[in-house]
Design a protein around this motif. Structure first.
Motif, PDB file in Angstrom:
ATOM      1  N   ALA A   6       1.700   4.648   1.839  1.00 39.91           N
ATOM      2  CA  ALA A   6       1.643   5.149   3.209  1.00 39.91           C
ATOM      3  C   ALA A   6       1.024   6.542   3.264  1.00 39.91           C
ATOM      4  O   ALA A   6       1.027   7.294   2.285  1.00 39.91           O
ATOM      5  CB  ALA A   6       3.049   5.176   3.813  1.00 39.91           C
ATOM      6  N   GLN A  11       3.601  -0.826   3.601  1.00 38.27           N
ATOM      7  CA  GLN A  11       3.367   0.448   2.931  1.00 38.27           C
ATOM      8  C   GLN A  11       4.704   1.058   2.521  1.00 38.27           C
ATOM      9  O   GLN A  11       5.714   0.862   3.206  1.00 38.27           O
ATOM     10  CB  GLN A  11       2.647   1.437   3.860  1.00 38.27           C
ATOM     11  N   GLY A  20       0.802  -1.206   0.000  1.00 34.69           N
ATOM     12  CA  GLY A  20       0.000   0.000   0.000  1.00 34.69           C
ATOM     13  C   GLY A  20       0.842   1.267   0.000  1.00 34.69           C
ATOM     14  O   GLY A  20       2.052   1.243   0.222  1.00 34.69           O
ATOM     15  N   VAL A  61       5.830  -0.537   7.860  1.00 35.56           N
ATOM     16  CA  VAL A  61       6.219   0.604   7.035  1.00 35.56           C
ATOM     17  C   VAL A  61       7.502   1.193   7.609  1.00 35.56           C
ATOM     18  O   VAL A  61       7.687   1.250   8.821  1.00 35.56           O
ATOM     19  CB  VAL A  61       5.090   1.664   6.978  1.00 35.56           C
TER      20      VAL A  61
END
Length: 357
Positions: A80, A336, A78, A315
């Motif tokens: 962030a 992320q 994904g 992340v």
């Protein structure tokens, strides 16, 4: 920190596009950020352009879908929070291979953020220092934009934080206001109590403050669910600078209040591996490659401490597929990226997706 290998074959983005971006605004990193978002916003509006970009960069279908905290993600990679704070380019991100996007951090009150310049590239370390200060148009404006988008076709996370003008003692109401305005539009919500760039914010990671905040947010979510909206997972984003005992205390609060997952980690106030860099003394949070080891250790600790029962979005420090793999191996369910895009470009997402089993 080890330097990037000169033997690695650089992408077209690194050879051609990145030098142009780095010259924009006489080297001001925020100008490059804004111009990139403007270009992606245009990409999302041109008929057929997202589909063409998806063919070029490899759509998220290259990865195996995963269901985490009740949400189905077409890819576990994904975007962030911080890249698209106000959600202006949401039609474009899936074309780059992202399986989900997190917008924000957004606050109840619109705010300009900290004084410029406030975003700095440490190129030789593939790192970034930022002290943006939650610059955003406010949760009401974001709600209006998301209503106009309609169904995005992929999971959307919304990161919420405290407005700078709101006193710490009124922080709960500030967060609840944003959650209420945005609840119908997000697939999950990230409670940002870990940015180093809003005075006093990190004190909300303390057990007492955090318990009060999360209890209020879950109460508001329950009321909105009773009113007819679907229940939404609430996650907490933590700092990489907490001691293990502080993390353990925070986890007890999270599990006790029904938190659905942890996002680990935010930027660090430390300067691991970049101490000698001329920009290292700039105030703000450090992200990028130097954070890779720290974020992996925090993810592993959370995974071990909770026995894998609390999903983690990893992340921090992802600039290649190996960095993402390290976070997955440490126990992350999703990852992320943000700073890695600045240095490796959109091909990074494709590379990670293709590396997944």
């Amino acid at each position: 920190m080890p330097e990037v290998s000169v033997r690695r074959r650089r992408s077209a983005y690194e050879r051609v596009v990145r030098p142009v971006l780095y010259r924009l605004g006489r080297g001001d990193a925020e100008v490059a950020h804004e111009q990139t978002l403007a270009g992606l916003r245009l990409l999302g509006r041109v008929p057929g352009a997202p589909r063409a970009a998806a063919r070029l960069y490899g759509a998220a279908k290259a990865a195996t879908p995963r269901t985490v905290f009740g949400v189905r993600f077409p890819s576990p990679v994904g975007l962030a929070a911080g890249m698209d704070k106000n959600g202006i380019a949401l039609r474009a991100w899936p074309a780059l291979g992202f399986g989900f996007v997190e917008v924000g951090t957004v606050t109840a009150h619109p705010q300009p953020g900290n004084e410029k310049p406030r975003l700095f590239r440490l190129v030789e370390h593939e790192a970034v220092i930022n002290r943006m200060g939650f610059n955003n148009l406010g949760s009401e404006a974001l709600a209006g934009r998301l209503a106009a988008y309609g169904d995005l076709g992929y999971p959307l996370g919304i990161s919420i934080g405290k407005s700078k003008v709101t006193p710490l003692e009124d922080a709960v109401e500030d967060y609840v206001t944003s959650l209420s305005r945005l609840y119908r539009y997000g697939d999950y919500f990230a409670v940002n109590v870990s940015s180093p760039n809003t005075p006093g914010l990190r004190t909300l990671q303390d057990a007492g403050h955090l318990r009060e905040l999360l209890t209020a947010l879950h109460a508001e979510a329950a009321a909105l669910t009773v009113a007819g909206l679907d229940p939404k997972p609430i996650l907490v984003k933590i700092a990489p600078d907490l001691t293990t005992s502080a993390i353990d205390e925070l986890l007890q609060v999270c599990t006790g209040t029904g938190v659905a997952g942890i996002i680990a980690t935010n930027t660090t106030i430390g300067r691991p591996g970049v101490e000698a860099h001329p920009l290292a003394q700039q105030a703000g949070g450090l992200s990028g490659r130097p954070l890779a080891e720290t974020s992996a250790k925090v993810v592993a600790h959370i995974h071990n401490e909770t026995g894998g029962a609390l999903p983690i979005i990893g992340v921090g420090g992802i600039v290649d597929a190996a960095d993402a793999t390290r976070l997955f191996d440490a126990g992350a369910s999703l990852v992320q990226v943000y700073s890695g895009l600045i240095y490796r470009g959109p091909g990074l997402v494709r590379t990670i997706n293709r590396s997944l089993p």
